[in-house]
Write a protein that holds these residues in place. Structure first.
Motif, PDB file in Angstrom:
ATOM      1  N   ASP A  85     -77.506 -83.698 -36.785  1.00  0.00           N
ATOM      2  CA  ASP A  85     -78.723 -84.506 -36.707  1.00  0.00           C
ATOM      3  C   ASP A  85     -78.659 -85.237 -35.378  1.00  0.00           C
ATOM      4  N   VAL A  86     -79.769 -85.242 -34.643  1.00  0.00           N
ATOM      5  CA  VAL A  86     -79.806 -85.868 -33.328  1.00  0.00           C
ATOM      6  C   VAL A  86     -80.959 -86.872 -33.296  1.00  0.00           C
ATOM      7  N   SER A  87     -80.668 -88.089 -32.786  1.00  0.00           N
ATOM      8  CA  SER A  87     -81.696 -89.121 -32.625  1.00  0.00           C
ATOM      9  C   SER A  87     -81.628 -89.651 -31.196  1.00  0.00           C
ATOM     10  N   TYR A  88     -82.797 -90.052 -30.683  1.00  0.00           N
ATOM     11  CA  TYR A  88     -82.888 -90.634 -29.352  1.00  0.00           C
ATOM     12  C   TYR A  88     -83.440 -92.044 -29.468  1.00  0.00           C
ATOM     13  N   GLY A  89     -82.906 -92.963 -28.684  1.00  0.00           N
ATOM     14  CA  GLY A  89     -83.437 -94.316 -28.702  1.00  0.00           C
ATOM     15  C   GLY A  89     -82.663 -95.234 -27.792  1.00  0.00           C
ATOM     16  N   LYS A  90     -83.187 -96.442 -27.650  1.00  0.00           N
ATOM     17  CA  LYS A  90     -82.571 -97.451 -26.795  1.00  0.00           C
ATOM     18  C   LYS A  90     -81.478 -98.173 -27.560  1.00  0.00           C
ATOM     19  N   LEU A  91     -80.248 -98.038 -27.097  1.00  0.00           N
ATOM     20  CA  LEU A  91     -79.107 -98.740 -27.691  1.00  0.00           C
ATOM     21  C   LEU A  91     -78.292 -99.489 -26.649  1.00  0.00           C
ATOM     22  N   THR A  92     -78.159 -98.914 -25.451  1.00  0.00           N
ATOM     23  CA  THR A  92     -77.240 -99.474 -24.467  1.00  0.00           C
ATOM     24  C   THR A  92     -77.929-100.087 -23.256  1.00  0.00           C
ATOM     25  N   GLY A  93     -79.253-100.123 -23.249  1.00  0.00           N
ATOM     26  CA  GLY A  93     -79.975-100.740 -22.153  1.00  0.00           C
ATOM     27  C   GLY A  93     -80.045 -99.904 -20.891  1.00  0.00           C
ATOM     28  N   GLY A  94     -79.714 -98.626 -20.975  1.00  0.00           N
ATOM     29  CA  GLY A  94     -79.793 -97.749 -19.810  1.00  0.00           C
ATOM     30  C   GLY A  94     -81.222 -97.347 -19.510  1.00  0.00           C
ATOM     31  N   SER A  95     -81.414 -96.620 -18.409  1.00  0.00           N
ATOM     32  CA  SER A  95     -82.761 -96.189 -18.027  1.00  0.00           C
ATOM     33  C   SER A  95     -83.261 -95.047 -18.909  1.00  0.00           C
ATOM     34  N   ALA A  96     -82.354 -94.283 -19.502  1.00  0.00           N
ATOM     35  CA  ALA A  96     -82.726 -93.180 -20.387  1.00  0.00           C
ATOM     36  C   ALA A  96     -82.357 -93.533 -21.824  1.00  0.00           C
ATOM     37  N   ASP A  97     -83.015 -92.879 -22.761  1.00  0.00           N
ATOM     38  CA  ASP A  97     -82.663 -93.081 -24.164  1.00  0.00           C
ATOM     39  C   ASP A  97     -81.242 -92.584 -24.405  1.00  0.00           C
ATOM     40  N   ASP A  98     -80.557 -93.274 -25.300  1.00  0.00           N
ATOM     41  CA  ASP A  98     -79.234 -92.839 -25.729  1.00  0.00           C
ATOM     42  C   ASP A  98     -79.402 -91.756 -26.784  1.00  0.00           C
ATOM     43  N   VAL A  99     -78.340 -90.976 -26.995  1.00  0.00           N
ATOM     44  CA  VAL A  99     -78.377 -89.870 -27.948  1.00  0.00           C
ATOM     45  C   VAL A  99     -77.347 -90.142 -29.040  1.00  0.00           C
TER      46      VAL A  99
END
Length: 199
Positions: A85-99
């Motif tokens: 299962d793969v999810s994308y979203g903001k977790l670490t404050g980077g410019s790209a979504d985390d995986v």
């Protein structure tokens, strides 16, 4: 007359859509980011760069942080369908979504490993792992929430005694535990339904 015809047409479309025998949008799977972005009323102040696709299987298999046991478990269940299962979203404050990647077993979909990958200089770096099965990680309003089922002696895999739910937040370049809750599951005898509480 044209108003009545328009109402009748809309009603006919609604009834035919509801009568298709499915569960609506759930039959089609999750919405793609580009279709959701087009439907948004106002753009967000800082849109994130969501990758079109990430090869989660390759990401996990090439990751030296992932244990050999999890890599061994990561094999196709049917044809070329892998239990991830793969999810994308903001977790670490980077410019790209985390995986967020969860690796499951084929037979009973038990989580054997959960990982968070952060984009850095065009590649993904493992910034979190949990490999004590059964485990499952999710993104919840910017936090990482990891659920670990708890088994008492003699519990079958399908019936854990409870769960620990741990919430992590990205702080000073790493995930730090913020909250922890424990839920005990009730023991229902037989297959009878639980009584509904009086209102």
């Amino acid at each position: 007359m044209s108003t009545a015809l328009a109402v009748f047409t809309a009603l006919a479309l609604l009834v035919s859509a509801c009568g298709a025998g499915g569960t609506g949008a759930r039959d089609e799977g999750p919405a793609h980011a580009d279709s959701v972005a087009g439907a948004a009323a106002t753009p967000s102040a800082a849109p994130s760069k969501t990758p079109d696709t990430v090869n989660a299987v390759k990401l996990v298999k090439d990751d030296p942080e992932v244990s050999p046991e999890v890599k061994h478990e990561l094999k196709p269940c049917v044809a070329d369908e892998y239990p991830v299962d793969v999810s994308y979203g903001k977790l670490t404050g980077g410019s790209a979504d985390d995986v967020v990647v969860n690796v499951l077993t084929c037979g009973d979909a038990v989580g054997v490993g959960s990982y968070v990958y952060r984009e850095q200089d065009g590649s993904y770096k493992n910034v979190f792992k949990a490999e004590e099965p059964p485990v499952y990680a999710e993104i919840d309003r910017g936090d990482l929430v990891v659920t670990k089922q708890v088994y008492d002696k003699g519990d079958p895999v399908s019936s854990p005694s409870g769960e620990n739910v741990i919430t992590y937040r990205w702080t000073s370049g790493r995930f730090a535990e913020k909250y922890r809750t424990h839920n005990d599951y009730g023991k229902v005898v037989g297959d009878s339904a639980s009584p509904v509480p009086a209102s």
